[in-house]
Design a protein around this motif. Sequence first.
Motif, PDB file in Angstrom:
ATOM      1  N   VAL A  87      94.016  43.310   9.914  1.00 30.67           N
ATOM      2  CA  VAL A  87      94.761  44.537  10.166  1.00 30.67           C
ATOM      3  C   VAL A  87      94.068  45.266  11.309  1.00 30.67           C
ATOM      4  N   GLN A  88      94.710  45.346  12.456  1.00 31.04           N
ATOM      5  CA  GLN A  88      94.114  46.018  13.606  1.00 31.04           C
ATOM      6  C   GLN A  88      94.529  47.485  13.668  1.00 31.04           C
ATOM      7  N   THR A  89      95.821  47.746  13.526  1.00 29.86           N
ATOM      8  CA  THR A  89      96.336  49.114  13.581  1.00 29.86           C
ATOM      9  C   THR A  89      97.406  49.275  12.511  1.00 29.86           C
ATOM     10  N   ALA A  90      97.736  50.533  12.236  1.00 32.07           N
ATOM     11  CA  ALA A  90      98.809  50.812  11.280  1.00 32.07           C
ATOM     12  C   ALA A  90     100.126  50.250  11.812  1.00 32.07           C
ATOM     13  N   GLN A  91     100.891  49.640  10.927  1.00 30.31           N
ATOM     14  CA  GLN A  91     102.129  48.995  11.343  1.00 30.31           C
ATOM     15  C   GLN A  91     103.222  49.241  10.308  1.00 30.31           C
ATOM     16  N   ARG A  92     104.400  49.593  10.794  1.00 32.09           N
ATOM     17  CA  ARG A  92     105.582  49.736   9.960  1.00 32.09           C
ATOM     18  C   ARG A  92     106.725  49.061  10.703  1.00 32.09           C
ATOM     19  N   GLU A  93     107.229  48.001  10.139  1.00 34.14           N
ATOM     20  CA  GLU A  93     108.272  47.241  10.823  1.00 34.14           C
ATOM     21  C   GLU A  93     109.323  46.788   9.823  1.00 34.14           C
ATOM     22  N   LEU A  94     110.585  46.897  10.210  1.00 34.77           N
ATOM     23  CA  LEU A  94     111.702  46.483   9.366  1.00 34.77           C
ATOM     24  C   LEU A  94     112.685  45.693  10.218  1.00 34.77           C
ATOM     25  N   GLY A 104     110.411  37.082  -1.182  1.00 36.37           N
ATOM     26  CA  GLY A 104     109.036  36.688  -0.919  1.00 36.37           C
ATOM     27  C   GLY A 104     108.169  37.892  -0.612  1.00 36.37           C
ATOM     28  N   LEU A 105     106.940  37.899  -1.123  1.00 39.89           N
ATOM     29  CA  LEU A 105     105.982  38.971  -0.874  1.00 39.89           C
ATOM     30  C   LEU A 105     104.623  38.354  -0.559  1.00 39.89           C
ATOM     31  N   SER A 106     103.903  38.986   0.347  1.00 38.81           N
ATOM     32  CA  SER A 106     102.571  38.515   0.697  1.00 38.81           C
ATOM     33  C   SER A 106     101.639  39.719   0.877  1.00 38.81           C
ATOM     34  N   PRO A 107     101.134  40.299  -0.232  1.00 41.73           N
ATOM     35  CA  PRO A 107     100.197  41.425  -0.116  1.00 41.73           C
ATOM     36  C   PRO A 107      98.761  40.941   0.083  1.00 41.73           C
ATOM     37  N   ARG A 108      97.978  41.721   0.816  1.00 43.88           N
ATOM     38  CA  ARG A 108      96.573  41.394   1.008  1.00 43.88           C
ATOM     39  C   ARG A 108      95.771  42.687   1.171  1.00 43.88           C
ATOM     40  N   ILE A 109      94.502  42.630   0.767  1.00 43.84           N
ATOM     41  CA  ILE A 109      93.589  43.766   0.865  1.00 43.84           C
ATOM     42  C   ILE A 109      92.249  43.246   1.366  1.00 43.84           C
ATOM     43  N   ASN A 110      91.660  43.945   2.327  1.00 40.36           N
ATOM     44  CA  ASN A 110      90.332  43.622   2.853  1.00 40.36           C
ATOM     45  C   ASN A 110      89.371  44.772   2.537  1.00 40.36           C
ATOM     46  N   TRP A 111      88.177  44.424   1.990  1.00 43.39           N
ATOM     47  CA  TRP A 111      87.131  45.420   1.770  1.00 43.39           C
ATOM     48  C   TRP A 111      85.914  45.035   2.608  1.00 43.39           C
ATOM     49  N   GLY A 155      89.072  53.946   5.771  1.00 39.92           N
ATOM     50  CA  GLY A 155      87.645  53.742   5.590  1.00 39.92           C
ATOM     51  C   GLY A 155      87.278  52.275   5.686  1.00 39.92           C
ATOM     52  N   LYS A 156      86.614  51.753   4.651  1.00 36.41           N
ATOM     53  CA  LYS A 156      86.188  50.358   4.637  1.00 36.41           C
ATOM     54  C   LYS A 156      87.272  49.410   4.131  1.00 36.41           C
ATOM     55  N   MET A 157      88.428  49.962   3.775  1.00 40.15           N
ATOM     56  CA  MET A 157      89.485  49.127   3.219  1.00 40.15           C
ATOM     57  C   MET A 157      90.687  49.106   4.159  1.00 40.15           C
ATOM     58  N   SER A 158      91.312  47.960   4.245  1.00 45.25           N
ATOM     59  CA  SER A 158      92.581  47.825   4.950  1.00 45.25           C
ATOM     60  C   SER A 158      93.536  47.031   4.073  1.00 45.25           C
ATOM     61  N   TYR A 159      94.803  47.285   4.261  1.00 47.91           N
ATOM     62  CA  TYR A 159      95.786  46.591   3.420  1.00 47.91           C
ATOM     63  C   TYR A 159      97.003  46.236   4.271  1.00 47.91           C
ATOM     64  N   ALA A 160      97.758  45.285   3.764  1.00 54.15           N
ATOM     65  CA  ALA A 160      98.989  44.888   4.431  1.00 54.15           C
ATOM     66  C   ALA A 160      99.929  44.282   3.402  1.00 54.15           C
ATOM     67  N   MET A 161     101.205  44.463   3.649  1.00 51.63           N
ATOM     68  CA  MET A 161     102.233  43.901   2.776  1.00 51.63           C
ATOM     69  C   MET A 161     103.355  43.357   3.650  1.00 51.63           C
ATOM     70  N   SER A 162     103.639  42.063   3.482  1.00 52.72           N
ATOM     71  CA  SER A 162     104.766  41.432   4.156  1.00 52.72           C
ATOM     72  C   SER A 162     105.767  40.999   3.100  1.00 52.72           C
ATOM     73  N   GLY A 163     107.022  41.054   3.438  1.00 57.53           N
ATOM     74  CA  GLY A 163     108.026  40.650   2.463  1.00 57.53           C
ATOM     75  C   GLY A 163     109.325  40.254   3.124  1.00 57.53           C
ATOM     76  N   ASN A 164     110.142  39.503   2.391  1.00 57.89           N
ATOM     77  CA  ASN A 164     111.452  39.125   2.898  1.00 57.89           C
ATOM     78  C   ASN A 164     112.439  39.006   1.753  1.00 57.89           C
ATOM     79  N   LEU A 165     113.678  39.291   2.066  1.00 60.35           N
ATOM     80  CA  LEU A 165     114.789  39.170   1.119  1.00 60.35           C
ATOM     81  C   LEU A 165     115.888  38.388   1.814  1.00 60.35           C
ATOM     82  N   LEU A 166     116.349  37.318   1.167  1.00 59.14           N
ATOM     83  CA  LEU A 166     117.347  36.440   1.775  1.00 59.14           C
ATOM     84  C   LEU A 166     118.474  36.183   0.795  1.00 59.14           C
TER      85      LEU A 166
END
Length: 735
Positions: free
Chosen positions: A168-175, A249-256, A199-210
């Motif tokens: 995760v480099q920067t905040a992202q919101r995409e639809l 489909g969902l692909s959540p991830r968290i980095n500490w 802070g020391k944590m970053s997160y991301a969530m990707s998903g799709n609906l078909l």
Amino acid sequence: MSRQNTNTLVRLLLASPVIFGMFSAYAAEQATTADKPAADKSAQMQKVEVKGQAAAYDARRDDTATKIVVNQEEILRHGDTTLGEVLKRLPGITVGGVQGRGGDVRMRGLGNGYTQILLNGEPAPPGFSLDQVSPEMVERIEIMRAATAEYSTQAIAGGINIVLKRQVQTAQRELKTGVQAEHGAYGAVSTFQLSDKSGKMSYAMSGNLLYGRQDRPSHIVTEGYDAAGREVLHRVADDGNRGRLLGIGLSPRINWNIAPGEVITSQNFINIARSKGDAPETVVTSLGAPPRYVATATDAENKMEMLRSDLSWTKRLEQGAKLDAKFGVNYAHRDSKVGQQQYYANEVLALDRDIANDVTEKGWSSTGKYSRPVGDGHAIALGWDGAYSLRNEARLQLETTTVGAPINNRDEGFDATVRRLAMFAQDEWSVTKQWSVYFGLRWEGIQNKSEGNSYAAIDNKSSVFSPVFQTLYKIPGSKNDQLRGGITRTYKAPSLAALVPRRGIASNNSPTTPDTMGNPQLRPELAWGLDLAYEHYLPGGGLLSASTYVRHIDDITHSRVFFIDGLWVSMPVNDGAANTRGIELEAKLPLRQMFPGWPALDLRANVSRSWSSLSMVPGPDNRLDQQTPLSGTFGFDYKFDGLPATFGGSLSFQNGGPVRISQNQYGYAGVKRALDLYGLWKFTPKVQLRMSLANTLRQENVTASTYVSGDGSRLTDTTFTPTFVQVRAMLETKF
């Protein structure tokens, strides 16, 4: 050679002067620059040096182990909804099945499971399919033409590593939301991306609906000839294939970042799918005896859930050492219900069949690697890779009849376990500034155990030592030319499905539509391989590449048809050795970067030619089953000057032809061509519309299967599948 194949080769030959003409012009320009006075050369060298420092690391160019890295921009360019559609355009890769509809992914023209599919560097879990992954979830695709010790060496043809988004480099919101249509069947797709840091944590969530519908008919022509060549049988079966699919489909991830140089990452992948469909079939016999059942009506409903969760830990140690460890769990469940009604002539219901199948697969995996620099230019790594999988399956088949048709009621269940353990060591050594070598050794063992109420218990064990060597040599005096080479020991272990001796029943049993059964005595296929390549890099990411490969495979596995207890049965067997070889050519030409003032047009092309032969099958055409002899892709991207628009496309083709599978079995695949086009319009820096047309040529897909008896009589099934244009429109918005 057929007329169609000749025309294709003629077009390629006509196009080649254009490509090589542009390269020659560029080479002449470089030669002119080389003849300039020393002061001019010095200034030019200084400019190149500054640009090189700013450029990003190029894994394909700089890694000793050969790989092609496809970034996210290339993955999303055509607006594809599945990864299979993305992969078919990449060098050396073909996709089986009907064009535009996905299928098994193949490298070097080799089908039958010779290509290793990896997810985040690990063998894909049971039940995994590339069609379950939305391209938006993928950070990059790595195509590995030669095996490495770190990854599984079950990669005779090569390996494809699907790397899901992590950093995760920067905040992202995409639809992204869109619609699609094919042959009057409509669908919708939506994907989203969310990511941020705190802070020391970053997160991301990707998903799709078909959601999609399909209407894909086909027809099969069955022809039989006696020993004298007279036609004695002619049938035509009209098949329908209608249905609908809902996928999430969902692909959540968290980095500490728990400490400097220490990171814990949680990466998850969730997929849920529901589908319903019907497949009617009607058979009309104009010559010879009709089949037992002249019509079949099939209704099917499928439910699937899949989960994969990985927890990884990375820690940097003293003296440049690094420790990586990962533990993962996976779960997959599939529940299918099939209703079938089969009819005699005059619409007499002969058989009513209900089939319920429930499959659960669960397991865990663990990988780890310790790496550190040693001495002068050495990077040593040691690691492990293990997995355990448990499969439970229950199958209930109930048949009823009111007219005395033969029935086959079955209540089957089986359990199976798969244990895999591998250990590896590798050393990447920079011998000089121009020459680097890679040495690796991997031991991998697999055990398949299974018990069921319809067959005796099986216990199949195998293990393989795989030495691996690769080298990269950058030609002195040139920053753009380099040579690659590799020698690898790879293998292909039999799958669980190929080992379990359960009977799969065909509706109308024949040599070309036999029952199926596994073979618990199968051994792994073992291969030695040699890979060589020459690469010339051009400005702006351009490339000219030529590569060749050779594989010798022992104990090859292919399916043979046997006549057992009055029925035809297809079973996999180990049968001799095979030799396969091929060449691959690739060009990437960013014209404006190569020739200032030219249009903003990027060209890319690749062509692959493969040959093979089997020791235990007489010729001609005794090549590996499903091998694609000739394939290629030509693509372009054009960015309009003064307009926020881009237009592009790709033309891909695959040449099949006849193949002799065994002493009595033959196959045929027709030429496949697909032209895909796309257009992109940017309304604002954050809003754009992507339109695409896939499979615009609408070429009919043709395949055939033939069985020749000992007396010379033969039976052939030829399948004709029409294809249709797929239209998509996607609105992409960033917030």
